[in-house]
Design an enzyme around this catalytic site. Structure first.
Site, PDB file in Angstrom:
ATOM      1  CD  GLU A 169      -2.979  -1.002   2.327  1.00 11.39           C
ATOM      2  OE1 GLU A 169      -2.820  -0.140   3.199  1.00 11.39           O
ATOM      3  OE2 GLU A 169      -3.958  -1.759   2.295  1.00 11.39           O
TER       4      GLU A 169
ATOM      5  CD  GLU B  41      -3.347  -5.825   4.191  1.00 10.49           C
ATOM      6  OE1 GLU B  41      -4.110  -4.950   4.650  1.00 10.49           O
ATOM      7  OE2 GLU B  41      -2.116  -5.725   4.213  1.00 10.49           O
TER       8      GLU B  41
HETATM    9  C1  FCB Z   1      -3.977  -2.074   5.801  1.00 12.55           C
HETATM   10  C2  FCB Z   1      -2.553  -2.413   6.191  1.00 12.55           C
HETATM   11  C3  FCB Z   1      -2.447  -3.468   7.257  1.00 12.55           C
HETATM   12  C4  FCB Z   1      -3.517  -3.334   8.311  1.00 12.55           C
HETATM   13  C5  FCB Z   1      -4.880  -3.179   7.697  1.00 12.55           C
HETATM   14  C6  FCB Z   1      -6.014  -3.050   8.679  1.00 12.55           C
HETATM   15  O1  FCB Z   1      -4.024  -0.777   5.297  1.00 12.55           O
HETATM   16  O2  FCB Z   1      -1.831  -2.859   5.073  1.00 12.55           O
HETATM   17  O3  FCB Z   1      -1.142  -3.436   7.789  1.00 12.55           O
HETATM   18  O4  FCB Z   1      -3.211  -2.325   9.177  1.00 12.55           O
HETATM   19  O5  FCB Z   1      -4.897  -2.075   6.840  1.00 12.55           O
END
Ligand code: FCB
Length: 471
Positions: free
Chosen positions: A177, A365
């Site tokens: 990210e 994620e």
């Molecule tokens: C994302 C991050 C991860 C975690 C989640 C909730 O932005 O990559 O490390 O904090 O959010």
């Protein structure tokens, strides 16, 4: 607010997503490892940032976190017992190179070798992120991501990782990210290293874009038999109204939050027609940079949690756009105050799939933080289970419409240190008591376990029989 009716209607099985679909969990070094000074580890910007009063909720820190550094065997075994066979984790740059560049800390290399070897021994495939936000502090003192020398520092680091782990790690992600670590860390100052303003943000963006491609190229050369990706945060953007101004604001937010880092890698340049201030990047650009920003990733990881509703605002400089926060909209939210909005993941899959040049997408994620109550040794986190199921239904919908989505990783395995929010937002499938560090599988974890248990094809059943659990 638990929607039990939705829960009972979840009847998807892993095989509905395809035989080769990857199912896993995601983590990040600083959020889980702890052992912040052990065995020669150098300081990272997060080690430094957490010591500044008032930056983190209740001045918490990740010095111990989940103690994954010492407990990785137990955690990997627990993962295995939950039928999870793909594990995404990141390497801590300053554990491997305490000063960011120069002398290698062999203890750090040994630690990751142990983790990787133990995963493989347990039949778990490691998915390694090179950079999940914890820049060595020594490099930050030289300007960090704002200094173009980061390209050389990053090159050293990538080579060391590829050299040491590339014989066994065949799935890589270059950055986690970049929009979040440049935006929160170098523009808003709410994440490490706490820098603010365009003068930091603009060069940080450009150098991250260059490192993203550089990392990909080095890995391809040094570990040619691996699949190489990088990850992007993304959220569906909805204009608050159909007014011209709100629509324009939504377009700018979309350019900033969803397009800024992928488009240069595809040869499309920066989205500066939507955000003219991005033209300031030119000051940092060399003639060869546009070409050097391009890399043909084998896959991209998209990370989606919510959507954003956006409106026009005169008071926000450059963007003239403002997020209408979820609590003001009276919608279901998680503990992060993020709206629960499953169609967002579908829209993002469609959007990224629409880029020519995106070969494959993995959801690297997705997950949610809710108020988890540990009662009589149990955590009945029905909201999390239904969140995951409802997002998965949307992934399935996209997949059945031909979107090239080939994997899904839950954020996250165990509760951990959630950056500036500290420990209160619990995202794990496994609960951690941060006093005793005891792990307890939540109901959502049990659900994921039984869901993944249905994956076994006849081929896997044979393999399972011969798989001796390792103690
Ligand atoms: C994302 C991050 C991860 C975690 C989640 C909730 O932005 O990559 O490390 O904090 O959010």
């Amino acid at each position: 607010m638990t929607d039990t009716s939705e829960q009972s209607t979840f009847d998807l099985q892993p095989k509905d997503f395809g035989e080769d679909f990857i199912w896993g969990v995601s983590t990040a070094a600083y959020q889980i490892e702890g052992a912040h000074q052990k065995h020669g580890k150098g300081k990272s910007i997060w080690d430094e940032f957490v010591t500044k009063k008032g930056t983190i909720f209740q001045d918490q820190h990740g010095q111990i976190a989940c103690d994954f550094y010492n407990k990785y065997r137990d955690d990997i075994l627990l993962m295995k017992s939950m039928n999870i066979d793909h594990f995404r984790f990141s390497l801590s740059w300053s554990r491997i190179l305490p000063d960011g560049t120069g002398k290698v800390n062999q203890n750090g290399v040994a630690f990751y070798n142990d983790v990787i070897n133990f995963c493989l021994k347990c039949g778990i495939t490691p998915w390694v992120t090179l950079y999940h936000w914890d820049l060595p502090q020594k490099l930050e003192e030289l300007g960090g991501w704002t200094n173009r020398q980061i390209l050389d520092w990053f090159e050293d680091y990538v080579k060391i990782c590829a050299n040491n782990f590339g014989d066994r790690v065949k799935h890589w992600m270059v950055l986690n990210e970049p929009m979040v670590f440049t935006g929160a860390g170098y523009f808003l100052g709410v994440h490490a290293p706490g820098k603010k303003g365009l003068k930091n943000f603009i060069p940080a963006i450009h150098h991250a874009v260059l490192c993203q491609a550089l990392g990909g190229k080095l890995l391809r050369k040094m570990v040619p038999d691996s699949t190489i990706g990088t990850t992007f945060s993304c959220s569906q953007i909805t204009a608050r109204s159909g007014s011209k101004k709100d629509l324009k604001a939504a377009d700018k937010a979309d350019a900033l939050l969803n397009r800024l880092f992928i488009e240069p890698s595809l040869g499309l340049g920066y989205p500066d027609e939507s955000i003219p201030v991005l033209r300031k990047i030119k000051k940092y650009e060399r003639p060869e940079d546009a070409q050097n920003s391009i890399f043909e990733f084998d896959f991209i990881g998209i990370q989606n949690y919510t959507r954003e509703v956006v409106r026009h605002s005169y008071t926000v400089p450059y963007l003239r756009a403002k997020i209408v926060k979820a609590p003001e909209r009276n919608v279901q939210t998680t503990l992060m105050d993020w709206e629960v909005y499953p169609p967002s993941i579908y829209e993002m899959l469609k959007k990224f799939n629409g880029y020519k040049g995106v070969k494959k997408i993995l959801i690297t994620e997705n997950g949610a933080a809710f108020e988890d109550l540990l009662e009589e040794g149990k955590i009945d986190d029905l909201e999390r289970t239904s969140y995951l199921q409802n997002y998965l239904k949307q992934v399935y919908k996209a997949s059945s419409e031909g979107v090239k989505v080939s994997g899904y990783f839950v954020w996250t395995f165990t509760d951990n240190f959630e950056w500036a929010e500290g420990y209160y937002p619990r995202f794990g499938l496994v609960h951690i008591d941060f006093e005793t560090l005891k792990r307890t599988i939540k109901a959502s974890g049990k659900w994921y376990r039984s869901f993944l248990g249905k994956k076994v094809s006849s081929k896997n059943i044979e393999a399972k029989k011969t798989d001796v659990p390792i103690g």
